[in-house]
Scaffold this active site. Structure first.
Site, PDB file in Angstrom:
ATOM      1  N   GLU A 181     -32.974 -69.846 147.481  1.00 15.98           N
ATOM      2  CA  GLU A 181     -32.859 -71.177 148.109  1.00 15.98           C
ATOM      3  C   GLU A 181     -33.990 -71.546 149.072  1.00 15.98           C
ATOM      4  OE1 GLU A 181     -28.930 -71.222 149.809  1.00 15.98           O
ATOM      5  OE2 GLU A 181     -27.944 -71.059 147.873  1.00 15.98           O
ATOM      6  N   GLU A 231     -24.735 -68.062 139.044  1.00  8.46           N
ATOM      7  CA  GLU A 231     -23.546 -68.207 139.900  1.00  8.46           C
ATOM      8  C   GLU A 231     -22.620 -69.281 139.322  1.00  8.46           C
ATOM      9  OE1 GLU A 231     -24.619 -68.669 144.059  1.00  8.46           O
ATOM     10  OE2 GLU A 231     -26.256 -67.233 143.901  1.00  8.46           O
TER      11      GLU A 231
END
Ligand code: XIL
Length: 373
Positions: free
Chosen positions: A160, A265
């Site tokens: 991220e 995910e």
């Protein structure tokens, strides 16, 4: 039905052979059904890793051939204080994967979240210099990656690092070190285990602007001969967003750079969202409102069907591009385990995964997924 098929020139034998083959696929474990396409992975929690949750372990070992640690390898867990590493839970996680011959993922080395403040500060609480923070980063990556060398097959090296508009997130990693903190992290990880796969991982990579930033990063890493195997698109989706065409663009855009896309995910929220903009930014917090929590008792059949269709639509794309997709990892095993019960709004009852709260498989969803082959 059979008569109708005969009329179209399909023999009764061919029809029943087809049916039998389909039944066999449905009965086969997920990891075998997709065995020659990609790994079937799942994020596991502490009790699943250490065997407290035996019911979960039985499903994990029979259905999946890859695992990711939901929390126990994050910096705050594995390296809580300057001179303190705590590998107890990470070791149990890795041992479970090795015992079951799984493709074991390390998640995650460098992230802005779940990383203690001490990492970025000197003993007086003042921000570290670039050089000093690079030393902390190198020590952490080298220690952790070396410990699991040959056991962890792939690492989320950086998680991220981008904003939704494709600019760099102003994390402490970025503001103290500069944008080459990413290159450095990959270099240190590669030096510690040259055989491990190394990944850049993020959410909403399907968004064009964000993806543009990540594509630029990958080009830069490749030009500098830095080992990057794949980009992970986290895949925290809902029933309607993103459109599968945008998911497909992620795969094809990275494939054009010779980079694999993994879905790392995956989960599909079935609940109405307060904010129509999907985000997996863990700092997002909304106050509880029952209006956004409509299925507290059970999941209506129509919604279950939508979930099955949505998963199947995504898997069609994954299967179509299985030459450049090598892993699909669900973010949790059962609905009861899912972080989406508390994110972004705490206290909801969500149903995003393949197994229900009683550990029963959602047969309809799983069969739909298997039928995409
Ligand atoms: C989540 C976990 O599932 C939660 O248990 C924890 O409280 C917060 O983090 N992106 C990531 C994951 O890369 O590590 C996050 O996991 C979900 C979003």
């Amino acid at each position: 039905m059979v008569l109708a098929l005969c009329a179209f020139g399909i023999s009764v034998t061919a029809y029943s052979q087809e049916r039998a083959a389909m039944q066999k696929v449905k009965a086969a474990p997920l990891k075998d059904v997709f065995g020659d396409k990609f790994y079937m992975g799942v994020a596991i929690n502490r009790n699943q890793a250490n065997g407290t949750d035996k019911k979960a372990q039985a499903i994990l070992s029979s259905q999946f051939n890859s695992i990711s640690p939901e929390n126990d390898m994050k910096w705050e867990k594995i390296h809580p204080a300057k001179n303190t590493y705590d590998f107890k839970h990470a070791d149990a996680y890795v041992d479970f994967g090795i015992k079951n011959k799984m493709f074991v993922i390390g998640h995650t080395l460098i992230w802005h979240s779940q990383t203690p403040d001490w990492v970025f500060e000197d003993s007086n609480g003042k921000p570290l210099s670039r050089e000093a923070l690079l030393t902390v980063m190198k020590d952490h990556i080298t220690t952790v990656v070396t410990r699991y060398k040959g056991k962890i097959s792939g690492w989320d090296v950086v998680n991220e690092a981008f904003n939704e508009d494709g600019t760099f997130r102003q994390s402490k990693w970025f503001t103290i070190i500069g944008e080459d903190f990413i290159e450095k992290a990959f270099e240190y990880a590669h030096a510690a285990d040259p055989k491990a796969e190394l990944y850049y991982n993020d959410y909403n990579v399907y968004k064009t602007a964000k993806r543009a930033g990540i594509l630029k990063l990958v080009q830069k890493l490749k030009a500098a001969n830095i080992a990057i195997t794949a980009v992970g698109e986290q895949g925290h989706y809902n029933l309607s967003n993103p459109p599968v065409s945008e998911v497909e663009s992620v795969i094809t855009d990275f494939a054009a750079l010779n980079i694999i896309t993994n879905f790392t995910e995956l989960d599909i929220s079935v609940l109405p969202d307060k904010d129509a903009n999907l985000t997996a930014d863990v700092s997002t917090k909304e106050t509880y409102n029952a209006k956004y929590n409509p299925y507290t008792k059970s999941l209506p059949d129509a919604v279950l069907k939508s979930l099955a269709k949505r998963y199947a639509d995504l898997f069609k794309v994954f299967v179509k591009h299985s030459d450049t997709v090598s892993r699909i990892t669900f973010w949790g095993l059962t609905d009861g385990d899912s972080w989406l019960n508390d994110f972004p709004m705490p206290g909801r009852t969500n149903y995003p995964l393949l197994y229900d709260r009683k550990y029963n498989e959602k047969t309809e969803v799983i069969n739909f997924i298997k039928s995409t082959l």
